[in-house]
Design a protein around this motif. Structure first.
Motif, mmCIF file in Angstrom:
data_model
loop_
_atom_site.group_PDB
_atom_site.id
_atom_site.type_symbol
_atom_site.label_atom_id
_atom_site.label_comp_id
_atom_site.label_asym_id
_atom_site.label_seq_id
_atom_site.Cartn_x
_atom_site.Cartn_y
_atom_site.Cartn_z
ATOM 1 N N THR A 107 -30.930 64.266 7.134
ATOM 2 C CA THR A 107 -30.707 63.708 5.740
ATOM 3 C C THR A 107 -30.394 64.990 4.905
ATOM 4 O OG1 THR A 107 -33.101 63.769 5.257
ATOM 5 C CG2 THR A 107 -31.977 61.710 6.322
ATOM 6 N N PRO A 130 -41.506 59.029 -6.284
ATOM 7 C CA PRO A 130 -40.806 59.854 -7.250
ATOM 8 C C PRO A 130 -39.301 59.694 -6.965
ATOM 9 C CG PRO A 130 -41.942 61.088 -5.232
ATOM 10 C CD PRO A 130 -42.201 59.714 -5.355
ATOM 11 N N SER A 132 -33.893 59.874 3.500
ATOM 12 C CA SER A 132 -34.390 58.691 4.428
ATOM 13 C C SER A 132 -34.613 57.623 3.585
ATOM 14 C CB SER A 132 -35.614 58.846 5.086
ATOM 15 O OG SER A 132 -36.683 59.231 4.317
ATOM 16 N N HIS A 186 -43.743 64.408 8.759
ATOM 17 C CA HIS A 186 -42.739 64.302 9.699
ATOM 18 C C HIS A 186 -43.200 64.391 11.103
ATOM 19 C CE1 HIS A 186 -40.467 65.007 6.153
ATOM 20 N NE2 HIS A 186 -39.445 64.745 6.769
HETATM 21 O O1 TXA Z 1 -34.864 62.156 4.235
HETATM 22 C C1 TXA Z 1 -36.076 62.529 3.706
HETATM 23 O O2 TXA Z 1 -36.737 61.601 3.723
HETATM 24 C C2 TXA Z 1 -36.300 63.768 3.168
HETATM 25 C C3 TXA Z 1 -36.566 65.089 4.669
HETATM 26 C C4 TXA Z 1 -36.691 66.222 4.318
HETATM 27 O O3 TXA Z 1 -37.032 64.305 5.476
HETATM 28 N N1 TXA Z 1 -37.659 64.129 2.622
HETATM 29 C C5 TXA Z 1 -37.878 63.722 1.474
HETATM 30 O O4 TXA Z 1 -38.981 63.486 0.764
HETATM 31 O O5 TXA Z 1 -36.796 62.962 0.846
HETATM 32 P P1 TXA Z 1 -39.378 63.401 -0.762
HETATM 33 O O6 TXA Z 1 -40.770 63.989 -0.852
HETATM 34 O O7 TXA Z 1 -38.354 64.455 -1.648
HETATM 35 O O8 TXA Z 1 -39.413 62.309 -1.095
HETATM 36 C C6 TXA Z 1 -40.237 61.303 -0.353
HETATM 37 C C7 TXA Z 1 -40.316 59.766 -0.992
HETATM 38 C C8 TXA Z 1 -40.955 59.939 -2.311
HETATM 39 O O9 TXA Z 1 -40.094 58.994 -2.845
HETATM 40 C C9 TXA Z 1 -42.141 59.392 -2.259
HETATM 41 O O10 TXA Z 1 -42.715 58.832 -3.348
HETATM 42 C C10 TXA Z 1 -42.250 58.404 -1.291
HETATM 43 O O11 TXA Z 1 -41.245 59.140 -0.460
HETATM 44 N N2 TXA Z 1 -43.539 58.474 -0.518
HETATM 45 C C11 TXA Z 1 -44.289 59.221 0.441
HETATM 46 N N3 TXA Z 1 -45.361 58.959 0.432
HETATM 47 C C12 TXA Z 1 -45.553 57.624 0.050
HETATM 48 C C13 TXA Z 1 -46.899 56.819 0.015
HETATM 49 N N4 TXA Z 1 -47.735 56.972 0.551
HETATM 50 N N5 TXA Z 1 -46.446 55.583 -0.767
HETATM 51 C C14 TXA Z 1 -45.161 55.400 -1.392
HETATM 52 N N6 TXA Z 1 -44.182 56.212 -1.366
HETATM 53 C C15 TXA Z 1 -44.431 57.308 -0.959
#
Ligand code: TXA
Ligand code: MG
Length: 313
Positions: free
Chosen positions: A30, A218, A177, A62
Protein backbone atom coordinates in the motif's frame (compact mmCIF):
# COMPACT_ATOMS: atom_id res chain seq x y z
CA UNK A 1 19.72 6.43 7.73
CA UNK A 2 20.94 4.26 4.92
CA UNK A 3 18.48 3.33 2.18
CA UNK A 4 19.19 -0.37 1.65
CA UNK A 5 17.98 -2.39 -1.28
CA UNK A 6 15.85 -5.00 0.48
CA UNK A 7 17.84 -8.22 0.02
CA UNK A 8 18.49 -10.92 2.62
CA UNK A 9 21.25 -9.05 4.48
CA UNK A 10 19.31 -5.80 4.65
CA UNK A 11 16.20 -7.58 5.91
CA UNK A 12 18.27 -9.33 8.61
CA UNK A 13 19.79 -6.00 9.66
CA UNK A 14 16.34 -4.41 9.80
CA UNK A 15 15.05 -7.28 11.95
CA UNK A 16 17.98 -6.80 14.36
CA UNK A 17 17.24 -3.08 14.59
CA UNK A 18 13.57 -3.75 15.36
CA UNK A 19 14.44 -6.31 18.04
CA UNK A 20 16.78 -3.73 19.56
CA UNK A 21 13.85 -1.31 19.89
CA UNK A 22 14.76 0.94 16.97
CA UNK A 23 12.62 2.10 14.05
CA UNK A 24 12.82 0.89 10.45
CA UNK A 25 10.95 2.01 7.34
CA UNK A 26 9.55 -0.91 5.40
CA UNK A 27 7.79 -1.30 2.07
CA UNK A 28 4.27 -2.67 1.94
CA UNK A 29 2.05 -3.06 -1.10
CA UNK A 30 0.00 0.00 0.00
CA UNK A 31 2.46 2.62 1.28
CA UNK A 32 5.75 2.57 3.19
CA UNK A 33 5.41 1.99 6.94
CA UNK A 34 7.36 3.39 9.90
CA UNK A 35 7.90 0.14 11.78
CA UNK A 36 8.67 -0.62 15.40
CA UNK A 37 8.34 -3.68 17.63
CA UNK A 38 4.64 -3.62 18.55
CA UNK A 39 5.34 -5.36 21.86
CA UNK A 40 7.87 -2.71 22.95
CA UNK A 41 6.27 0.33 24.63
CA UNK A 42 9.30 2.49 24.03
CA UNK A 43 9.49 1.61 20.33
CA UNK A 44 5.78 2.37 19.96
CA UNK A 45 6.21 5.67 21.80
CA UNK A 46 9.10 6.50 19.47
CA UNK A 47 6.79 5.98 16.46
CA UNK A 48 4.27 8.50 17.83
CA UNK A 49 7.07 10.97 18.57
CA UNK A 50 8.67 10.57 15.15
CA UNK A 51 5.41 11.17 13.31
CA UNK A 52 4.27 13.99 15.56
CA UNK A 53 1.09 11.96 15.78
CA UNK A 54 -1.69 12.68 18.28
CA UNK A 55 -1.38 9.79 20.71
CA UNK A 56 -5.09 8.98 20.46
CA UNK A 57 -4.53 7.71 16.92
CA UNK A 58 -3.96 3.96 17.26
CA UNK A 59 -1.53 1.94 15.13
CA UNK A 60 -1.88 -1.19 13.00
CA UNK A 61 -0.03 -4.32 14.18
CA UNK A 62 1.40 -6.06 11.11
CA UNK A 63 1.56 -9.85 11.16
CA UNK A 64 2.42 -12.68 8.78
CA UNK A 65 -1.14 -13.99 8.67
CA UNK A 66 -4.25 -15.12 10.50
CA UNK A 67 -2.43 -17.46 12.92
CA UNK A 68 -0.19 -14.68 14.16
CA UNK A 69 -3.16 -12.30 14.38
CA UNK A 70 -5.09 -14.77 16.52
CA UNK A 71 -2.44 -14.43 19.25
CA UNK A 72 -3.16 -10.69 19.47
CA UNK A 73 -6.93 -10.31 19.00
CA UNK A 74 -10.11 -12.38 19.20
CA UNK A 75 -10.02 -13.68 15.65
CA UNK A 76 -13.59 -14.89 15.08
CA UNK A 77 -15.10 -16.73 12.09
CA UNK A 78 -15.99 -13.52 10.26
CA UNK A 79 -12.41 -12.28 10.60
CA UNK A 80 -11.09 -15.66 9.46
CA UNK A 81 -13.30 -15.62 6.36
CA UNK A 82 -12.16 -12.11 5.44
CA UNK A 83 -8.51 -12.97 6.08
CA UNK A 84 -8.88 -16.10 3.99
CA UNK A 85 -10.16 -14.02 1.08
CA UNK A 86 -8.01 -10.88 1.35
CA UNK A 87 -4.82 -11.67 3.30
CA UNK A 88 -2.07 -11.11 2.72
CA UNK A 89 -3.28 -7.81 1.31
CA UNK A 90 -4.53 -4.25 1.83
CA UNK A 91 -7.18 -5.01 4.47
CA UNK A 92 -6.91 -4.05 8.15
CA UNK A 93 -9.25 -5.66 10.67
CA UNK A 94 -10.11 -3.97 13.98
CA UNK A 95 -10.91 -6.65 16.55
CA UNK A 96 -11.14 -6.96 20.34
CA UNK A 97 -7.71 -7.24 21.96
CA UNK A 98 -7.07 -10.52 23.69
CA UNK A 99 -6.55 -10.00 27.43
CA UNK A 100 -3.14 -11.63 27.04
CA UNK A 101 -2.25 -9.68 23.88
CA UNK A 102 1.49 -8.95 23.91
CA UNK A 103 0.99 -5.75 21.92
CA UNK A 104 1.76 -2.49 23.72
CA UNK A 105 -1.39 -0.80 25.06
CA UNK A 106 -0.03 2.40 23.62
CA UNK A 107 -0.34 0.95 20.10
CA UNK A 108 -4.11 0.73 20.53
CA UNK A 109 -4.11 4.16 22.20
CA UNK A 110 -6.07 2.95 25.19
CA UNK A 111 -8.86 1.28 23.19
CA UNK A 112 -9.85 -2.30 23.92
CA UNK A 113 -9.56 -3.06 20.20
CA UNK A 114 -6.49 -3.57 18.03
CA UNK A 115 -6.01 -3.21 14.27
CA UNK A 116 -4.21 -6.12 12.56
CA UNK A 117 -3.06 -6.56 8.97
CA UNK A 118 -1.00 -9.10 7.01
CA UNK A 119 0.78 -7.13 4.26
CA UNK A 120 1.33 -8.77 0.87
CA UNK A 121 4.68 -7.19 0.00
CA UNK A 122 7.32 -9.96 0.02
CA UNK A 123 9.82 -7.73 1.84
CA UNK A 124 7.31 -6.96 4.59
CA UNK A 125 6.52 -10.66 4.92
CA UNK A 126 10.22 -11.60 5.05
CA UNK A 127 10.87 -8.94 7.69
CA UNK A 128 7.93 -10.08 9.83
CA UNK A 129 9.16 -13.67 9.67
CA UNK A 130 12.69 -12.58 10.63
CA UNK A 131 11.43 -10.49 13.58
CA UNK A 132 8.97 -13.12 14.81
CA UNK A 133 6.88 -10.41 16.49
CA UNK A 134 4.10 -8.08 15.37
CA UNK A 135 5.37 -4.82 13.89
CA UNK A 136 3.45 -1.61 14.56
CA UNK A 137 3.62 0.56 11.46
CA UNK A 138 1.75 3.70 10.52
CA UNK A 139 2.39 5.24 7.13
CA UNK A 140 5.95 6.64 7.11
CA UNK A 141 5.00 10.32 6.83
CA UNK A 142 4.84 13.10 9.39
CA UNK A 143 1.34 13.31 10.80
CA UNK A 144 -1.09 14.98 8.40
CA UNK A 145 1.21 14.81 5.36
CA UNK A 146 1.22 12.73 2.18
CA UNK A 147 1.95 9.02 2.64
CA UNK A 148 5.19 7.84 1.00
CA UNK A 149 5.05 5.29 -1.81
CA UNK A 150 8.77 4.99 -2.48
CA UNK A 151 11.99 4.96 -0.45
CA UNK A 152 13.03 8.47 -1.51
CA UNK A 153 9.75 9.90 -0.20
CA UNK A 154 10.36 8.16 3.15
CA UNK A 155 13.83 9.67 3.33
CA UNK A 156 12.33 13.12 2.74
CA UNK A 157 9.71 12.64 5.48
CA UNK A 158 11.41 10.67 8.22
CA UNK A 159 14.96 9.94 7.13
CA UNK A 160 16.36 11.34 10.36
CA UNK A 161 14.43 9.03 12.71
CA UNK A 162 14.82 5.57 11.20
CA UNK A 163 17.85 3.30 11.43
CA UNK A 164 17.27 1.79 8.02
CA UNK A 165 14.99 2.42 5.07
CA UNK A 166 14.33 -0.89 3.32
CA UNK A 167 13.88 -0.11 -0.37
CA UNK A 168 11.37 -2.49 -1.92
CA UNK A 169 10.55 -0.33 -4.92
CA UNK A 170 7.41 1.70 -5.56
CA UNK A 171 4.21 0.50 -3.83
CA UNK A 172 1.90 -1.39 -6.18
CA UNK A 173 -1.41 -0.36 -4.57
CA UNK A 174 -0.51 3.19 -3.60
CA UNK A 175 -3.33 3.96 -1.13
CA UNK A 176 -3.48 2.63 2.42
CA UNK A 177 -5.37 -0.47 3.48
CA UNK A 178 -9.12 -0.54 3.92
CA UNK A 179 -9.86 -0.42 7.67
CA UNK A 180 -12.82 -2.51 8.76
CA UNK A 181 -14.13 -2.48 12.34
CA UNK A 182 -15.30 -5.98 13.31
CA UNK A 183 -15.93 -5.31 17.00
CA UNK A 184 -19.71 -5.13 16.60
CA UNK A 185 -22.40 -7.14 14.81
CA UNK A 186 -22.24 -4.97 11.68
CA UNK A 187 -18.86 -4.47 10.00
CA UNK A 188 -17.98 -0.76 9.83
CA UNK A 189 -15.91 0.83 7.09
CA UNK A 190 -13.57 3.10 9.05
CA UNK A 191 -11.36 3.97 6.08
CA UNK A 192 -11.86 3.15 2.39
CA UNK A 193 -8.64 1.71 0.98
CA UNK A 194 -6.90 -0.85 -1.19
CA UNK A 195 -9.66 -3.47 -1.03
CA UNK A 196 -12.80 -1.93 -2.57
CA UNK A 197 -15.81 -1.85 -0.20
CA UNK A 198 -17.92 -3.64 -2.80
CA UNK A 199 -15.64 -6.70 -2.56
CA UNK A 200 -15.83 -6.77 1.24
CA UNK A 201 -19.62 -6.56 1.26
CA UNK A 202 -19.85 -9.91 -0.54
CA UNK A 203 -18.39 -11.55 2.58
CA UNK A 204 -19.15 -9.14 5.40
CA UNK A 205 -22.63 -7.97 4.37
CA UNK A 206 -23.58 -4.30 4.02
CA UNK A 207 -20.92 -2.15 5.65
CA UNK A 208 -21.93 0.47 8.20
CA UNK A 209 -20.28 3.86 8.49
CA UNK A 210 -18.99 5.08 11.85
CA UNK A 211 -21.56 7.23 13.66
CA UNK A 212 -20.80 10.74 14.83
CA UNK A 213 -19.33 10.62 18.28
CA UNK A 214 -17.86 7.17 17.65
CA UNK A 215 -14.11 6.71 17.62
CA UNK A 216 -12.74 8.52 14.63
CA UNK A 217 -9.77 6.99 12.89
CA UNK A 218 -6.98 9.49 12.09
CA UNK A 219 -7.60 8.71 8.47
CA UNK A 220 -10.81 10.52 9.41
CA UNK A 221 -9.22 13.69 10.73
CA UNK A 222 -10.43 16.36 8.37
CA UNK A 223 -7.09 17.62 7.14
CA UNK A 224 -4.71 14.82 6.23
CA UNK A 225 -2.50 13.92 3.29
CA UNK A 226 -1.86 17.63 2.92
CA UNK A 227 0.60 18.94 0.34
CA UNK A 228 2.00 22.47 0.84
CA UNK A 229 -0.08 23.70 -2.08
CA UNK A 230 -3.82 24.27 -1.84
CA UNK A 231 -5.86 21.49 -3.46
CA UNK A 232 -8.88 22.29 -5.66
CA UNK A 233 -11.13 19.31 -6.43
CA UNK A 234 -13.44 18.44 -9.33
CA UNK A 235 -11.65 20.84 -11.64
CA UNK A 236 -13.24 21.20 -15.07
CA UNK A 237 -10.88 23.98 -16.12
CA UNK A 238 -7.41 24.97 -15.00
CA UNK A 239 -5.59 28.31 -14.67
CA UNK A 240 -2.15 28.98 -16.13
CA UNK A 241 -0.60 29.33 -12.65
CA UNK A 242 -2.04 26.04 -11.36
CA UNK A 243 -0.61 22.52 -11.45
CA UNK A 244 -2.99 19.86 -12.73
CA UNK A 245 -3.53 16.35 -11.38
CA UNK A 246 -5.33 14.81 -14.33
CA UNK A 247 -7.44 11.70 -14.76
CA UNK A 248 -8.28 10.52 -18.26
CA UNK A 249 -8.05 13.12 -21.05
CA UNK A 250 -6.17 16.03 -19.37
CA UNK A 251 -7.43 19.63 -19.34
CA UNK A 252 -5.03 21.95 -21.10
CA UNK A 253 -3.43 25.16 -19.90
CA UNK A 254 -1.85 24.17 -16.56
CA UNK A 255 1.67 25.20 -15.55
CA UNK A 256 2.48 21.52 -14.91
CA UNK A 257 0.44 18.35 -15.43
CA UNK A 258 0.73 14.80 -14.14
CA UNK A 259 -1.87 12.22 -15.10
CA UNK A 260 -3.05 9.65 -12.54
CA UNK A 261 -4.20 7.44 -15.40
CA UNK A 262 -4.61 8.54 -18.99
CA UNK A 263 -6.56 5.32 -19.60
CA UNK A 264 -8.96 6.04 -16.72
CA UNK A 265 -7.79 2.98 -14.74
CA UNK A 266 -8.51 3.41 -11.00
CA UNK A 267 -5.84 0.91 -9.87
CA UNK A 268 -3.19 2.79 -11.87
CA UNK A 269 -4.52 6.06 -10.45
CA UNK A 270 -4.28 4.80 -6.86
CA UNK A 271 -0.71 3.62 -7.42
CA UNK A 272 0.27 7.08 -8.76
CA UNK A 273 -1.73 9.23 -6.34
CA UNK A 274 0.72 10.13 -3.57
CA UNK A 275 3.85 10.25 -5.75
CA UNK A 276 2.13 12.58 -8.22
CA UNK A 277 0.85 14.83 -5.41
CA UNK A 278 4.38 15.03 -4.04
CA UNK A 279 5.90 15.86 -7.43
CA UNK A 280 3.34 18.55 -8.23
CA UNK A 281 3.84 20.00 -4.75
CA UNK A 282 7.59 20.10 -5.37
CA UNK A 283 7.07 22.43 -8.35
CA UNK A 284 6.24 25.12 -5.77
CA UNK A 285 2.78 25.74 -7.24
CA UNK A 286 0.23 27.55 -5.07
CA UNK A 287 -2.67 25.33 -6.18
CA UNK A 288 -3.05 21.77 -7.39
CA UNK A 289 -6.25 21.37 -9.42
CA UNK A 290 -7.60 17.82 -9.49
CA UNK A 291 -9.89 16.46 -12.19
CA UNK A 292 -12.96 14.42 -11.12
CA UNK A 293 -12.37 10.76 -10.17
CA UNK A 294 -15.25 8.22 -10.30
CA UNK A 295 -16.78 7.33 -6.88
CA UNK A 296 -16.60 3.55 -7.09
CA UNK A 297 -14.09 0.75 -6.45
CA UNK A 298 -10.65 2.23 -5.63
CA UNK A 299 -12.09 5.63 -6.54
CA UNK A 300 -13.63 5.73 -3.04
CA UNK A 301 -10.20 5.54 -1.41
CA UNK A 302 -8.67 7.99 -3.89
CA UNK A 303 -11.44 10.58 -3.39
CA UNK A 304 -11.28 10.11 0.39
CA UNK A 305 -7.56 11.00 0.37
CA UNK A 306 -8.07 13.91 -2.04
CA UNK A 307 -10.90 15.41 0.04
CA UNK A 308 -8.69 15.33 3.11
CA UNK A 309 -5.78 16.83 1.16
CA UNK A 310 -8.16 19.66 0.16
CA UNK A 311 -9.67 20.17 3.63
CA UNK A 312 -9.02 23.45 5.50
CA UNK A 313 -5.77 23.10 7.43
O1 TXA B 1 -1.86 0.46 4.36
C1 TXA B 1 -1.76 0.73 5.56
O2 TXA B 1 -2.68 0.50 6.37
C2 TXA B 1 -0.45 1.38 6.04
C3 TXA B 1 0.67 0.36 5.87
C4 TXA B 1 1.99 0.84 6.42
O3 TXA B 1 0.28 -0.88 6.43
N1 TXA B 1 -0.56 1.79 7.39
C5 TXA B 1 -1.34 2.84 7.75
O4 TXA B 1 -1.30 3.12 9.08
O5 TXA B 1 -2.01 3.48 6.96
P1 TXA B 1 -1.84 4.48 9.67
O6 TXA B 1 -1.43 4.49 11.09
O7 TXA B 1 -1.39 5.64 8.84
O8 TXA B 1 -3.41 4.34 9.60
C6 TXA B 1 -4.06 3.38 10.43
C7 TXA B 1 -5.52 3.62 10.46
C8 TXA B 1 -5.85 4.92 11.13
O9 TXA B 1 -6.93 5.54 10.44
C9 TXA B 1 -6.25 4.45 12.53
O10 TXA B 1 -7.11 5.36 13.19
C10 TXA B 1 -6.94 3.16 12.25
O11 TXA B 1 -6.16 2.59 11.22
N2 TXA B 1 -6.91 2.30 13.44
C11 TXA B 1 -5.84 1.68 13.97
N3 TXA B 1 -6.19 1.01 15.08
C12 TXA B 1 -7.50 1.21 15.27
C13 TXA B 1 -8.45 0.81 16.27
N4 TXA B 1 -8.10 0.03 17.29
N5 TXA B 1 -9.72 1.24 16.14
C14 TXA B 1 -10.08 2.04 15.12
N6 TXA B 1 -9.23 2.47 14.13
C15 TXA B 1 -7.96 2.05 14.22
MG1 MG C 1 -1.30 7.42 7.67
Amino acid sequence: MPILSAGTAAIAAAAQALLAGRLVALPTETVYGLGGDATDDRAVAAIFAAKGRPSFNPLIAHVTGADAAAALVRFDDRAAALANAFWPGPLTLVLPRRPDSPVSLLASAGLDSLAVRAPAHPVAQALLRAVGRPVAAPSANRSGRISPTDAAAVAAELGDVVDIILDGGPCAVGVESTVLDLTGPQALLLRPGGVPAEELERLAGPLGRPQDGAIRAPGMLDSHYAPLAAVRLAATQVAADEALLAYGQPLSGAAATLNLSAAGDLAEAAANLFAHLRRLDATGTRTIAVMPIPEHGLGLAINDRLRRAAAPR
